[in-house]
Motif scaffolding. Structure first.
Motif, PDB file in Angstrom:
ATOM      1  N   ASN A  49       0.827  -1.211   0.000  1.00 30.55           N
ATOM      2  CA  ASN A  49       0.000   0.000   0.000  1.00 30.55           C
ATOM      3  C   ASN A  49       0.861   1.261   0.000  1.00 30.55           C
ATOM      4  O   ASN A  49       0.552   2.237  -0.684  1.00 30.55           O
ATOM      5  N   PHE A  50       1.939   1.234   0.771  1.00 27.85           N
ATOM      6  CA  PHE A  50       2.816   2.401   0.819  1.00 27.85           C
ATOM      7  C   PHE A  50       3.389   2.693  -0.565  1.00 27.85           C
ATOM      8  O   PHE A  50       3.354   3.837  -1.024  1.00 27.85           O
ATOM      9  N   PHE A  51       3.933   1.684  -1.224  1.00 27.48           N
ATOM     10  CA  PHE A  51       4.556   1.909  -2.533  1.00 27.48           C
ATOM     11  C   PHE A  51       3.524   2.256  -3.600  1.00 27.48           C
ATOM     12  O   PHE A  51       3.825   3.011  -4.522  1.00 27.48           O
ATOM     13  N   ASP A  56       6.582  10.515  -4.947  1.00 29.42           N
ATOM     14  CA  ASP A  56       7.840  11.049  -5.447  1.00 29.42           C
ATOM     15  C   ASP A  56       9.003  10.141  -5.051  1.00 29.42           C
ATOM     16  O   ASP A  56       8.845   9.194  -4.286  1.00 29.42           O
ATOM     17  N   LEU A  57      10.151  10.443  -5.605  1.00 33.42           N
ATOM     18  CA  LEU A  57      11.337   9.611  -5.401  1.00 33.42           C
ATOM     19  C   LEU A  57      11.725   9.530  -3.929  1.00 33.42           C
ATOM     20  O   LEU A  57      12.107   8.467  -3.443  1.00 33.42           O
ATOM     21  N   PHE A  58      11.614  10.637  -3.209  1.00 35.08           N
ATOM     22  CA  PHE A  58      11.967  10.634  -1.796  1.00 35.08           C
ATOM     23  C   PHE A  58      11.121   9.622  -1.027  1.00 35.08           C
ATOM     24  O   PHE A  58      11.640   8.865  -0.214  1.00 35.08           O
ATOM     25  N   GLU A  59       9.825   9.600  -1.287  1.00 35.50           N
ATOM     26  CA  GLU A  59       8.945   8.650  -0.600  1.00 35.50           C
ATOM     27  C   GLU A  59       9.310   7.213  -0.938  1.00 35.50           C
ATOM     28  O   GLU A  59       9.313   6.345  -0.058  1.00 35.50           O
ATOM     29  N   VAL A  60       9.589   6.952  -2.207  1.00 31.45           N
ATOM     30  CA  VAL A  60       9.953   5.591  -2.623  1.00 31.45           C
ATOM     31  C   VAL A  60      11.233   5.151  -1.919  1.00 31.45           C
ATOM     32  O   VAL A  60      11.311   4.055  -1.355  1.00 31.45           O
ATOM     33  N   ARG A  62      12.568   6.382   0.842  1.00 28.19           N
ATOM     34  CA  ARG A  62      12.335   6.283   2.281  1.00 28.19           C
ATOM     35  C   ARG A  62      11.632   4.969   2.614  1.00 28.19           C
ATOM     36  O   ARG A  62      11.989   4.276   3.573  1.00 28.19           O
ATOM     37  N   GLY A  63      10.647   4.606   1.802  1.00 27.08           N
ATOM     38  CA  GLY A  63       9.938   3.344   2.012  1.00 27.08           C
ATOM     39  C   GLY A  63      10.864   2.143   1.851  1.00 27.08           C
ATOM     40  O   GLY A  63      10.796   1.191   2.629  1.00 27.08           O
ATOM     41  N   LEU A  64      11.739   2.194   0.850  1.00 33.51           N
ATOM     42  CA  LEU A  64      12.700   1.100   0.664  1.00 33.51           C
ATOM     43  C   LEU A  64      13.645   1.007   1.850  1.00 33.51           C
ATOM     44  O   LEU A  64      13.945  -0.088   2.322  1.00 33.51           O
ATOM     45  N   ASN A  65      14.118   2.140   2.317  1.00 32.68           N
ATOM     46  CA  ASN A  65      15.029   2.153   3.460  1.00 32.68           C
ATOM     47  C   ASN A  65      14.361   1.544   4.686  1.00 32.68           C
ATOM     48  O   ASN A  65      14.952   0.714   5.388  1.00 32.68           O
ATOM     49  N   ASN A  66      13.120   1.931   4.945  1.00 31.15           N
ATOM     50  CA  ASN A  66      12.395   1.383   6.093  1.00 31.15           C
ATOM     51  C   ASN A  66      12.090  -0.093   5.908  1.00 31.15           C
ATOM     52  O   ASN A  66      12.209  -0.888   6.844  1.00 31.15           O
TER      53      ASN A  66
END
Length: 143
Positions: A49-51, A56-60, A62-66
């Motif tokens: 759901n998050f992805f 934007d790229l920052f959100e993607v 950040r989500g990958l990092n988490n």
């Protein structure tokens, strides 16, 4: 001089003792086991759901990092959603990093190959450049 010593002693005795302060502090501490554990299915659903909603790229990123910070390998549905999000924000490098992250998280080359095989239709769907992502894994073999 005696008056100063006497006032220092009286002030010190009026202060709460260090032992009493430490005893009160231990009463406030909560046990770590009070947190609910998230199941793998709910983890996968949350990140899919998050992805899907990342704009934007920052959100993607950040989500990958988490997502990769957890002590588990994300499911193929999470990886697919992350790659689609990277494509949506038009960032090929992030899509490659998703595969590199999976490669680092899995235990052996067979597990990584299973991810690559399962995501082959997605790579073909997204185009020529994404189809070449599997070439990245031949440069650095897993021990």
């Amino acid at each position: 001089m005696r008056a100063q010593i006497l006032s220092s002693v009286l002030r010190a005795s009026a202060r709460p003792s260090l032992v009493a302060t430490a005893a009160r502090a231990t009463l406030i501490v909560r046990p770590a086991s009070s947190h609910a554990q998230e199941s793998f299915e709910s983890f996968s659903e949350r990140y899919v759901n998050f992805f899907q909603n990342a704009e934007d790229l920052f959100e993607v990123q950040r989500g990958l990092n988490n997502c990769f910070a957890h002590d588990l390998v994300p499911s193929a549905s999470v990886v697919e959603a992350a790659i689609r999000a990277a494509r949506r924000v038009n960032d090929y490098a992030t899509a490659v990093r998703v595969f590199e992250g999976i490669k680092e998280k899995v235990e052996n080359k067979a597990q990584y190959q299973a991810y690559v095989d399962e995501l082959r239709p997605l790579r073909e769907e997204l185009g020529e450049f994404y189809g070449r992502v599997s070439l990245v894994d031949s440069d650095h073999p897993i021990a």
